[in-house]
Write a protein that holds these residues in place. Structure first.
Motif, PDB file in Angstrom:
ATOM      1  N   GLU A 142      17.960 -29.001   1.128  1.00  0.00           N
ATOM      2  CA  GLU A 142      17.937 -30.404   1.538  1.00  0.00           C
ATOM      3  C   GLU A 142      17.821 -30.506   3.055  1.00  0.00           C
ATOM      4  N   LYS A 143      18.498 -29.618   3.767  1.00  0.00           N
ATOM      5  CA  LYS A 143      18.442 -29.601   5.227  1.00  0.00           C
ATOM      6  C   LYS A 143      17.032 -29.287   5.720  1.00  0.00           C
ATOM      7  N   GLN A 179      21.797 -39.487   1.889  1.00  0.00           N
ATOM      8  CA  GLN A 179      20.518 -39.035   2.451  1.00  0.00           C
ATOM      9  C   GLN A 179      19.368 -39.996   2.144  1.00  0.00           C
TER      10      GLN A 179
END
Length: 363
Positions: A142-143, A179
């Motif tokens: 995800e990063k 997010q």
């Protein structure tokens, strides 16, 4: 420079995984561990290797157990056991490579010293260690902006145990609410909750829910014998109780010394820095609730493997909270040269006091 950095992360990984692997094997040869979960898992792996695949669904729903059937087909009994223990340590410590690459050496040291890592590696054998690595991979992907791979990691988590299916759903909420990946996040959340309900309301009953109660699994069809029976006699009753009587639930938690110590140790060992990133901590909700609401002291014991689902979110929150700590330290006009030594001293102190490592007081 980047290659050299990656190589150094690999060296740290191999050192820690080897140490934990050798310690777990030494514990096995002491024979005492066969009286607990390791003996149970070895027996079930052996049965699965001979075709009794349903053993992966007896009690806890852990289809990932099918992976170890191949080990027991390839290696003879003793070697299969050793390989199983080594694989647990290798997978459990694998996130070190990503931590060092994306967050630097302080989070890497924090991970290596974090006492739940040691208890999960040395408390016999549990499939939970797969969820630790998969959850770290979820955050790493995800990063990097690789949303599809992050979702795949969360999807795979559901195959390790029913509680991790629910945690996969909370990974979806994290994507949607924190997010801002609305559609993907809510789809993942729906998947996780649906998988959890399938596990607890159907599969556990079909494959033998009585055994699930005996081993601490959720059993919605015989909740009277469940560690959650104090809140109700069905899954629906328990959920309604938590919603309508939150003060009773809160009092039950704060009035129990062991529950509070569980929270204090798991957060305090990281200097309470994870609290600076509450969005990441959303992913811990099902694990914390399952541990803190249970009447079984084993579920909220800091020496048990039930902390597995907390490791990745707490370490990631710690890693992302460090810049905020440095900012607050600077605003307070404190000596900048003192922050890192104090932080490391705190990490080492909790490791010595709580970890079953060669440096630990509990060794």
């Amino acid at each position: 420079m980047e290659t050299s950095k990656n190589h150094f992360g690999l060296k740290i990984y191999f050192a820690l995984s080897t140490l934990l692997g050798l310690m777990s094997i030494a514990k096995y040869f002491n024979m005492y561990s066969l009286q607990h979960d390791l003996g149970t898992f070895l027996n079930r792996f052996h049965m699965i290797s001979w075709g009794a695949w349903e053993q992966a669904f007896v009690g806890h729903i852990e289809p990932a157990m099918l992976l170890w059937a191949f080990i027991f087909k390839v290696f003879p009994g003793e070697l299969a056991t050793i390989f199983t223990l080594l694989s647990q340590s290798a997978v459990l410590t694998l996130p070190i490579i990503g931590l060092y690459r994306y967050y630097g050496w302080v989070p890497t040291v924090a991970f290596a010293l974090y006492f739940p890592i040691w208890y999960n590696a040395l408390s016999d054998f549990h499939v939970d260690h797969l969820a630790v690595a998969l959850l770290f991979a979820f955050f790493f992907f995800e990063k990097q902006g690789k949303l599809h791979l992050a979702i795949v990691m969360a999807v795979l988590m559901a195959f390790t145990k029913e509680i991790f299916a629910l945690q996969a759903g909370f990974c979806g909420l994290y994507l949607a609410l924190i997010q801002r990946h609305r559609i993907a996040g809510f789809c993942l959340a729906t998947y996780g909750v649906a998988f959890f309900l399938l596990d607890t309301l159907y599969l556990q009953k079909y494959f033998g829910s009585q055994w699930a109660v005996a081993t601490g699994g959720w059993n919605a069809f015989n909740v009277g014998a469940s560690p959650y029976a104090w809140m109700g006699q069905s899954l629906k009753d328990v959920l309604l109780f938590c919603i309508t009587e939150p003060h009773v639930v809160l009092f039950e938690i704060i009035n129990d010394k062991q529950r509070m110590l569980f929270l204090f140790y798991t957060l305090g060992a990281l200097g309470f820095i994870p609290l600076l990133r509450p969005g990441v901590l959303l992913v811990t909700a099902p694990i914390l609730l399952a541990s803190l609401l249970s009447s079984s002291h084993l579920h909220h014991s800091f020496t048990s493997h039930y902390s597995a689902g907390l490791i990745a979110p707490f370490i990631i929150a710690f890693s992302e909270g460090l810049p905020k700590v440095r900012e607050l330290w600077k605003k307070a006009k404190l000596n900048s040269n003192l922050l890192q030594p104090l932080l490391l001293a705190s990490l080492v102190f909790f490791h010595v006091m709580l970890s079953p490592s060669p440096l630990g007081r509990k060794f």
